[in-house]
Design a protein around this motif. Structure first.
Motif, PDB file in Angstrom:
ATOM      1  N   ASN A 158      -1.473  -1.897  -8.831  1.00 44.87           N
ATOM      2  CA  ASN A 158      -2.427  -3.312  -8.331  1.00 44.87           C
ATOM      3  C   ASN A 158      -3.328  -4.683  -8.800  1.00 44.87           C
ATOM      4  O   ASN A 158      -2.581  -5.696  -7.971  1.00 44.87           O
ATOM      5  N   ALA A 159      -3.725  -4.503 -10.278  1.00 44.37           N
ATOM      6  CA  ALA A 159      -3.634  -5.467 -10.830  1.00 44.37           C
ATOM      7  C   ALA A 159      -2.455  -6.338 -11.547  1.00 44.37           C
ATOM      8  O   ALA A 159      -2.787  -7.180 -11.193  1.00 44.37           O
ATOM      9  N   ASP A 160      -1.788  -5.714 -11.876  1.00 43.40           N
ATOM     10  CA  ASP A 160      -0.568  -6.200 -11.543  1.00 43.40           C
ATOM     11  C   ASP A 160      -0.110  -6.962 -11.529  1.00 43.40           C
ATOM     12  O   ASP A 160       0.341  -7.800 -11.311  1.00 43.40           O
ATOM     13  N   TRP A 161       0.570  -6.645 -10.200  1.00 38.14           N
ATOM     14  CA  TRP A 161       0.915  -6.788  -8.920  1.00 38.14           C
ATOM     15  C   TRP A 161       0.558  -8.660  -8.856  1.00 38.14           C
ATOM     16  O   TRP A 161       0.710  -9.868  -8.472  1.00 38.14           O
ATOM     17  N   LYS A 162      -1.256  -8.621  -8.773  1.00 33.38           N
ATOM     18  CA  LYS A 162      -1.857 -10.038  -8.488  1.00 33.38           C
ATOM     19  C   LYS A 162      -1.729 -10.687  -9.343  1.00 33.38           C
ATOM     20  O   LYS A 162      -1.886 -11.716  -9.498  1.00 33.38           O
ATOM     21  N   ASN A 163      -1.635 -10.318 -10.930  1.00 30.96           N
ATOM     22  CA  ASN A 163      -2.202 -10.988 -12.120  1.00 30.96           C
ATOM     23  C   ASN A 163      -0.701 -11.366 -12.810  1.00 30.96           C
ATOM     24  O   ASN A 163      -0.487 -12.690 -13.421  1.00 30.96           O
ATOM     25  N   LYS A 164      -0.176 -10.215 -12.978  1.00 29.42           N
ATOM     26  CA  LYS A 164       1.512 -11.044 -12.881  1.00 29.42           C
ATOM     27  C   LYS A 164       2.372 -11.549 -12.795  1.00 29.42           C
ATOM     28  O   LYS A 164       3.904 -11.165 -12.921  1.00 29.42           O
ATOM     29  N   GLY A 165       2.374 -10.487 -10.994  1.00 33.39           N
ATOM     30  CA  GLY A 165       3.360 -10.515 -10.310  1.00 33.39           C
ATOM     31  C   GLY A 165       4.618  -9.241 -10.317  1.00 33.39           C
ATOM     32  O   GLY A 165       5.525  -9.388  -9.297  1.00 33.39           O
ATOM     33  N   SER A 166       4.377  -8.527 -10.917  1.00 32.65           N
ATOM     34  CA  SER A 166       4.946  -7.127 -11.107  1.00 32.65           C
ATOM     35  C   SER A 166       4.106  -6.053 -11.873  1.00 32.65           C
ATOM     36  O   SER A 166       3.700  -6.456 -12.492  1.00 32.65           O
ATOM     37  N   ALA A 167       4.827  -4.851 -10.961  1.00 34.19           N
ATOM     38  CA  ALA A 167       3.785  -3.766 -12.200  1.00 34.19           C
ATOM     39  C   ALA A 167       5.026  -2.465 -11.796  1.00 34.19           C
ATOM     40  O   ALA A 167       6.480  -2.588 -11.426  1.00 34.19           O
TER      41      ALA A 167
ATOM     42  N   HIS B  54       0.544  -0.956   0.149  1.00 32.75           N
ATOM     43  CA  HIS B  54       0.205  -0.127   0.044  1.00 32.75           C
ATOM     44  C   HIS B  54       0.465   1.646   0.277  1.00 32.75           C
ATOM     45  O   HIS B  54       0.738   2.050  -0.846  1.00 32.75           O
ATOM     46  N   TRP B  55       2.472   0.985   0.393  1.00 33.50           N
ATOM     47  CA  TRP B  55       3.200   2.105   0.592  1.00 33.50           C
ATOM     48  C   TRP B  55       3.830   2.648  -1.397  1.00 33.50           C
ATOM     49  O   TRP B  55       3.430   3.823  -1.315  1.00 33.50           O
ATOM     50  N   LEU B  56       4.066   1.809  -1.242  1.00 36.84           N
ATOM     51  CA  LEU B  56       4.710   1.440  -2.780  1.00 36.84           C
ATOM     52  C   LEU B  56       3.861   1.939  -4.117  1.00 36.84           C
ATOM     53  O   LEU B  56       3.963   2.229  -4.720  1.00 36.84           O
ATOM     54  N   LEU B  57       2.477   1.436  -3.422  1.00 39.22           N
ATOM     55  CA  LEU B  57       1.495   1.764  -5.206  1.00 39.22           C
ATOM     56  C   LEU B  57       1.393   2.981  -4.873  1.00 39.22           C
ATOM     57  O   LEU B  57       1.662   2.938  -6.748  1.00 39.22           O
ATOM     58  N   PRO B  58       1.238   3.591  -4.261  1.00 41.81           N
ATOM     59  CA  PRO B  58       0.909   5.636  -5.379  1.00 41.81           C
ATOM     60  C   PRO B  58       2.195   6.044  -5.358  1.00 41.81           C
ATOM     61  O   PRO B  58       1.847   7.175  -6.419  1.00 41.81           O
ATOM     62  N   ALA B  59       3.512   5.425  -6.138  1.00 42.65           N
ATOM     63  CA  ALA B  59       4.095   5.809  -7.249  1.00 42.65           C
ATOM     64  C   ALA B  59       3.747   4.933  -8.252  1.00 42.65           C
ATOM     65  O   ALA B  59       4.816   5.032  -9.490  1.00 42.65           O
ATOM     66  N   ALA B  60       3.056   4.263  -8.690  1.00 41.42           N
ATOM     67  CA  ALA B  60       2.210   3.402  -9.792  1.00 41.42           C
ATOM     68  C   ALA B  60       1.580   4.538 -10.857  1.00 41.42           C
ATOM     69  O   ALA B  60       1.447   5.685 -10.427  1.00 41.42           O
ATOM     70  N   PRO B  61       1.986   5.018 -12.204  1.00 44.26           N
ATOM     71  CA  PRO B  61       1.192   6.218 -12.529  1.00 44.26           C
ATOM     72  C   PRO B  61      -0.491   6.063 -12.716  1.00 44.26           C
ATOM     73  O   PRO B  61      -0.889   6.752 -13.081  1.00 44.26           O
ATOM     74  N   VAL B  62      -1.138   4.805 -12.894  1.00 46.20           N
ATOM     75  CA  VAL B  62      -2.145   4.528 -12.375  1.00 46.20           C
ATOM     76  C   VAL B  62      -2.240   3.247 -11.715  1.00 46.20           C
ATOM     77  O   VAL B  62      -1.044   1.757 -11.770  1.00 46.20           O
ATOM     78  N   LEU B  63      -3.111   3.373 -10.017  1.00 45.67           N
ATOM     79  CA  LEU B  63      -2.579   2.894  -9.245  1.00 45.67           C
ATOM     80  C   LEU B  63      -3.163   1.452  -8.896  1.00 45.67           C
ATOM     81  O   LEU B  63      -3.348   1.039  -9.250  1.00 45.67           O
TER      82      LEU B  63
ATOM     83  N   ALA C 258      11.117   7.616 -13.800  1.00 45.13           N
ATOM     84  CA  ALA C 258      11.217   6.798 -14.818  1.00 45.13           C
ATOM     85  C   ALA C 258      10.709   5.535 -14.366  1.00 45.13           C
ATOM     86  O   ALA C 258      10.889   5.069 -13.072  1.00 45.13           O
ATOM     87  N   LEU C 259       9.986   5.006 -15.321  1.00 45.52           N
ATOM     88  CA  LEU C 259       9.118   3.410 -14.750  1.00 45.52           C
ATOM     89  C   LEU C 259      10.444   2.335 -14.513  1.00 45.52           C
ATOM     90  O   LEU C 259      11.194   2.381 -15.053  1.00 45.52           O
ATOM     91  N   LEU C 260      10.149   1.841 -13.331  1.00 44.28           N
ATOM     92  CA  LEU C 260      11.128   0.166 -12.989  1.00 44.28           C
ATOM     93  C   LEU C 260       9.950  -0.599 -12.653  1.00 44.28           C
ATOM     94  O   LEU C 260       8.687  -0.510 -11.744  1.00 44.28           O
ATOM     95  N   GLN C 261      10.273  -1.459 -13.132  1.00 44.40           N
ATOM     96  CA  GLN C 261       9.334  -3.003 -12.976  1.00 44.40           C
ATOM     97  C   GLN C 261       9.708  -3.599 -11.295  1.00 44.40           C
ATOM     98  O   GLN C 261      10.894  -3.990 -10.820  1.00 44.40           O
ATOM     99  N   VAL C 262       9.003  -3.099 -10.571  1.00 52.58           N
ATOM    100  CA  VAL C 262       8.616  -3.546  -9.008  1.00 52.58           C
ATOM    101  C   VAL C 262       7.851  -5.300  -9.159  1.00 52.58           C
ATOM    102  O   VAL C 262       6.736  -5.033  -9.720  1.00 52.58           O
ATOM    103  N   PRO C 263       8.462  -6.345  -8.228  1.00 48.15           N
ATOM    104  CA  PRO C 263       7.798  -7.499  -7.962  1.00 48.15           C
ATOM    105  C   PRO C 263       6.320  -6.841  -6.509  1.00 48.15           C
ATOM    106  O   PRO C 263       6.763  -6.020  -5.760  1.00 48.15           O
ATOM    107  N   ALA C 264       5.695  -7.804  -6.934  1.00 53.86           N
ATOM    108  CA  ALA C 264       4.763  -7.554  -5.892  1.00 53.86           C
ATOM    109  C   ALA C 264       4.926  -7.264  -4.449  1.00 53.86           C
ATOM    110  O   ALA C 264       6.342  -8.412  -4.782  1.00 53.86           O
ATOM    111  N   PRO C 265       4.961  -7.351  -3.419  1.00 59.92           N
ATOM    112  CA  PRO C 265       5.230  -7.489  -2.630  1.00 59.92           C
ATOM    113  C   PRO C 265       5.369  -8.828  -1.861  1.00 59.92           C
ATOM    114  O   PRO C 265       6.370  -9.785  -1.064  1.00 59.92           O
ATOM    115  N   ASP C 266       4.277 -10.317  -2.751  1.00 59.57           N
ATOM    116  CA  ASP C 266       4.985 -11.295  -1.801  1.00 59.57           C
ATOM    117  C   ASP C 266       5.726 -12.318  -2.680  1.00 59.57           C
ATOM    118  O   ASP C 266       6.066 -13.108  -2.779  1.00 59.57           O
TER     119      ASP C 266
END
Length: 184
Positions: A41-50, A28-37, A130-138
């Protein structure tokens, strides 16, 4: 002898948090750094990174895998996990197999101000915003194609100490130079 029950003080035992709760809070702390929150969040759940934009909440420093391996005298992200966690005081680090070509890389999350001023040879500060691909916390197990946490997030705002990260980079650079000199 003092009896706090009669003093009007409401003493509550310290709350314990689980690893899952800390991971959720970190996400929840990291997600505000996303272009579209919502998309992140959906990418973390479905793809494992955002894709996130470091620069305000946190910064990122990228290290070639060979540098980290030389510093620790190890050759694998899994075996590097414990020494990295200890050396960087539990600061979050993820591995990506695609960084620095076939070599892979480690990405350390640092305070945004440290990233802006980062100038340690052998490592690269990820450009602010600049965009950085970050893994989901889990995502804490090795991934073939995507990033995964070698040292998982331990709570919101808990980042790598820049001085400890610089020492790791310098140690790796020196170890690589020493190894190269021994080969000659």
């Amino acid at each position: 002898m003092r009896d706090d029950r009669d003093s009007g003080l409401n003493l509550v035992p310290a709350a314990l948090t689980t690893r899952t709760e800390r991971l959720t809070a970190s996400g929840h702390w990291l997600l505000p750094a996303a272009p579209v929150l919502e998309d992140a969040n959906a990418d973390w759940k479905n793809k494992g990174s955002a894709w996130l934009r470091p620069g305000i909440l946190f910064g990122a420093v990228i290290l070639p895998a060979s540098l980290v391996h030389a510093a620790l005298g190890l050759d694998d992200p899994v075996t590097c996990a414990a020494p990295l966690a200890e050396g960087l005081e539990g600061g979050p680090v993820f591995c990506t197999p695609k960084g620095f070509g076939r070599e892979g890389s480690y990405v350390a999350l640092v305070p945004a101000s440290a990233s802006l001023a980062w100038d340690v040879p052998g490592s690269v500060s990820h450009p602010c915003r600049a965009l950085l691909q970050v893994p989901a916390p889990d995502v804490i197990e090795p991934q073939e194609d995507g990033p995964w946490w070698v040292v998982p997030l331990d709570g919101p705002g808990l980042l790598c100490p820049p001085d400890r990260l610089a020492a790791l980079v310098n140690l790796g650079r020196d170890a690589k130079a020493h190894a190269a000199a021994g080969d000659e």
